[in-house]
Design a protein around this motif. Structure first.
Motif, PDB file in Angstrom:
ATOM      1  N   ASN A 184       0.811  -1.213   0.000  1.00 22.41           N
ATOM      2  CA  ASN A 184       0.000   0.000   0.000  1.00 22.41           C
ATOM      3  C   ASN A 184       0.851   1.273   0.000  1.00 22.41           C
ATOM      4  N   ASN A 185       2.073   1.181   0.493  1.00 18.99           N
ATOM      5  CA  ASN A 185       2.924   2.365   0.615  1.00 18.99           C
ATOM      6  C   ASN A 185       4.125   2.377  -0.317  1.00 18.99           C
ATOM      7  N   VAL A 186       4.437   1.251  -0.924  1.00 16.04           N
ATOM      8  CA  VAL A 186       5.648   1.164  -1.739  1.00 16.04           C
ATOM      9  C   VAL A 186       5.539   1.997  -3.022  1.00 16.04           C
ATOM     10  N   ASN A 187       4.327   2.247  -3.470  1.00 19.12           N
ATOM     11  CA  ASN A 187       4.148   3.054  -4.678  1.00 19.12           C
ATOM     12  C   ASN A 187       3.730   4.493  -4.386  1.00 19.12           C
ATOM     13  N   THR A 188       3.491   4.805  -3.126  1.00 22.60           N
ATOM     14  CA  THR A 188       3.042   6.157  -2.778  1.00 22.60           C
ATOM     15  C   THR A 188       4.077   6.880  -1.918  1.00 22.60           C
ATOM     16  N   TRP A 189       4.264   6.448  -0.700  1.00 22.96           N
ATOM     17  CA  TRP A 189       5.163   7.119   0.242  1.00 22.96           C
ATOM     18  C   TRP A 189       6.631   6.793  -0.023  1.00 22.96           C
ATOM     19  N   TYR A 190       6.937   5.525  -0.230  1.00 20.06           N
ATOM     20  CA  TYR A 190       8.322   5.074  -0.352  1.00 20.06           C
ATOM     21  C   TYR A 190       9.092   5.759  -1.495  1.00 20.06           C
ATOM     22  N   PRO A 191       8.506   5.960  -2.681  1.00 16.31           N
ATOM     23  CA  PRO A 191       9.255   6.614  -3.761  1.00 16.31           C
ATOM     24  C   PRO A 191       9.679   8.050  -3.439  1.00 16.31           C
ATOM     25  N   GLN A 192       8.994   8.678  -2.505  1.00 14.92           N
ATOM     26  CA  GLN A 192       9.321  10.060  -2.142  1.00 14.92           C
ATOM     27  C   GLN A 192      10.551  10.164  -1.244  1.00 14.92           C
ATOM     28  N   LEU A 193      10.979   9.053  -0.678  1.00 12.24           N
ATOM     29  CA  LEU A 193      12.124   9.060   0.238  1.00 12.24           C
ATOM     30  C   LEU A 193      13.437   9.145  -0.521  1.00 12.24           C
ATOM     31  N   ASN A 194      14.423   9.760   0.118  1.00 16.39           N
ATOM     32  CA  ASN A 194      15.790   9.704  -0.398  1.00 16.39           C
ATOM     33  C   ASN A 194      16.338   8.339  -0.007  1.00 16.39           C
ATOM     34  N   LYS A 195      16.911   7.624  -0.983  1.00 19.49           N
ATOM     35  CA  LYS A 195      17.418   6.276  -0.734  1.00 19.49           C
ATOM     36  C   LYS A 195      18.876   6.182  -1.171  1.00 19.49           C
ATOM     37  N   PRO A 196      19.630   5.277  -0.540  1.00 16.52           N
ATOM     38  CA  PRO A 196      21.032   5.112  -0.910  1.00 16.52           C
ATOM     39  C   PRO A 196      21.174   4.421  -2.267  1.00 16.52           C
ATOM     40  N   SER A 197      22.361   4.494  -2.805  1.00 21.44           N
ATOM     41  CA  SER A 197      22.632   3.898  -4.121  1.00 21.44           C
ATOM     42  C   SER A 197      22.464   2.384  -4.118  1.00 21.44           C
ATOM     43  N   PHE A 198      22.586   1.757  -2.960  1.00 22.01           N
ATOM     44  CA  PHE A 198      22.475   0.291  -2.890  1.00 22.01           C
ATOM     45  C   PHE A 198      21.044  -0.191  -2.660  1.00 22.01           C
ATOM     46  N   ASN A 199      20.073   0.712  -2.773  1.00 20.40           N
ATOM     47  CA  ASN A 199      18.669   0.322  -2.636  1.00 20.40           C
ATOM     48  C   ASN A 199      18.283  -0.588  -3.806  1.00 20.40           C
ATOM     49  N   PRO A 200      17.834  -1.817  -3.515  1.00 17.97           N
ATOM     50  CA  PRO A 200      17.469  -2.719  -4.622  1.00 17.97           C
ATOM     51  C   PRO A 200      16.128  -2.312  -5.252  1.00 17.97           C
TER      52      PRO A 200
END
Length: 154
Positions: free
Chosen positions: A26-42
């Protein structure tokens, strides 16, 4: 009776994973994309298959311990299994549902300790059960570093 225990052993972690996966989805396509993530994020698609495999391995490990004769160490192993599964389950809510990245990091740190404890106690009962927890420990180690990086970047 052993087939029943096997099915239950698989169903418990898979059910926990399915419920947690719903929260995550429910959140992986809404909230999660807005986060800054490291280069090693799969990539997001990787998490579902990896967790499914890990939950199956957890279930098999649980079965291997559950089918051993009753003992104090077996009772301890079973309790540790459910403690680590609860911590695993709670993490998805902390991180994805409630967006408490710092609390999720605390939870996953405690989860990491619980997994090691479970693995060590399992090794006294069933070496294969303990070995089945090694990929889980490695993945949670990676997930903890990812959680920490996301916490620092946001």
């Amino acid at each position: 009776m052993k087939w029943t225990k096997f099915i239950i052993s698989l169903a418990i972690p898979l059910a926990a994973g399915a419920i947690a996966g719903t929260v995550t989805a429910n959140n992986v396509n809404t909230w999660y994309p807005q986060l800054n993530k490291p280069s090693f994020n799969p990539p997001n698609w990787l998490f579902g298959p990896v967790w499914t495999i890990l939950y199956i391995m957890m279930g098999i490990a649980l079965y291997l311990v559950w089918t051993k004769p009753a003992s104090h160490i077996k009772s301890r192993a079973m309790a540790l299994f459910f403690v680590q599964l609860a911590l695993n389950f709670i993490w998805s809510f902390l991180f994805f549902q409630w967006h408490l990245i710092g609390m999720a990091l605390v939870d996953i740190s405690i989860l990491w300790i619980a997994i090691i404890s479970c693995l060590l106690v399992f090794s006294r009962i069933s070496k294969p059960a303990a070995w089945l927890f090694v990929p889980y420990l490695l993945w949670v180690s990676f997930a903890a570093s990812l959680n920490a990086a996301i916490y620092m970047l946001n």
